[in-house]
Design an enzyme around this catalytic site. Structure first.
Site, PDB file in Angstrom:
ATOM      1  N   ASP A  66       5.489   5.278   0.136  1.00  0.00           N
ATOM      2  CA  ASP A  66       4.055   4.642  -0.127  1.00  0.00           C
ATOM      3  C   ASP A  66       3.260   4.311   1.312  1.00  0.00           C
ATOM      4  OD1 ASP A  66       5.110   4.860  -2.618  1.00  0.00           O
ATOM      5  OD2 ASP A  66       5.425   2.639  -2.893  1.00  0.00           O
ATOM      6  N   LYS A  79       5.415   8.586  -7.908  1.00  0.00           N
ATOM      7  CA  LYS A  79       5.985   7.588  -8.697  1.00  0.00           C
ATOM      8  C   LYS A  79       5.050   6.512  -9.226  1.00  0.00           C
ATOM      9  CE  LYS A  79       7.369   4.141  -4.881  1.00  0.00           C
ATOM     10  NZ  LYS A  79       6.646   3.102  -5.281  1.00  0.00           N
ATOM     11  N   CYS A 105       9.139  -1.646  -2.690  1.00  0.00           N
ATOM     12  CA  CYS A 105       9.462  -0.243  -2.984  1.00  0.00           C
ATOM     13  C   CYS A 105      10.747   0.089  -2.275  1.00  0.00           C
ATOM     14  CB  CYS A 105       8.448   0.626  -3.109  1.00  0.00           C
ATOM     15  SG  CYS A 105       7.187   0.051  -4.336  1.00  0.00           S
TER      16      CYS A 105
END
Length: 181
Positions: A9, A85, A118
């Site tokens: 990310d 995701k 995450c």
């Protein structure tokens, strides 16, 4: 032992003028870029994880926005795996586990954002799947958090989560120590 880099990310919304700016995102991305360069130079597997927010009320990582794009410091090159995701855990409802198994990967090196969300969720899941994990702490970033009306500074949240991961789930290193190992 076969090793892969997981970049979680590192997307535009986490940087200055993004919808969810993190503390220290730019230096973390620069360290991630150094680790990425090492993996590219050694021709080792690289997996870019890109979060898309599709839940009602989402305010960042919205599909088809500049904010959801992977940051230029770690932009994928041709042939590098990109996995989309929708949850904090990069294994949940993705082909990450199958991909890693298909490459006989046993060790993961993890960089990314957010440390407390995450990165944490993915590393814990990876350990449960019996991967050996190394987290490059200064190639990750977090943000100020709040609980019961109190603010937890980003640096404190970041360090607390890294120390918890280091207790059992991962070896936590800084970029220079990793590059010199």
């Amino acid at each position: 032992m076969s090793k892969a880099l997981i970049i979680i990310d590192i997307q535009n919304d986490y940087f200055e003028n993004g919808a969810m700016e993190l503390v220290g995102s730019l230096p973390a991305s620069e360290n991630a870029k150094l680790v990425l360069s090492k993996f590219r130079n050694e021709n080792l597997p690289i997996v870019h994880i890109q979060h898309l927010a599709v839940a009602p009320g989402s305010v960042f990582f919205l599909p088809e926005t500049k904010g959801q794009e992977i940051h230029e410091n770690v932009k994928p090159e041709d042939g590098e795996k990109v996995i989309t995701k929708y949850y904090p855990n990069s294994f949940r409802d993705t082909d990450l586990l199958d991909y890693l198994k298909s490459k006989s990967i046993t060790e993961l090196v993890v960089v990314g954002m957010m440390t407390h969300m995450c990165v944490d969720a993915t590393v814990r899941a990876a350990k449960d799947f019996e991967f050996e994990c190394t987290v490059i702490g200064d190639a990750c970033a977090s943000r100020n958090l709040e609980i019961n009306g109190k603010t937890v500074k980003a640096e404190d949240a970041h360090n607390a989560f890294l120390s918890a991961l280091a207790f059992f789930y991962a070896d936590v290193k800084n970029t220079q120590d990793f590059l010199n190992s």
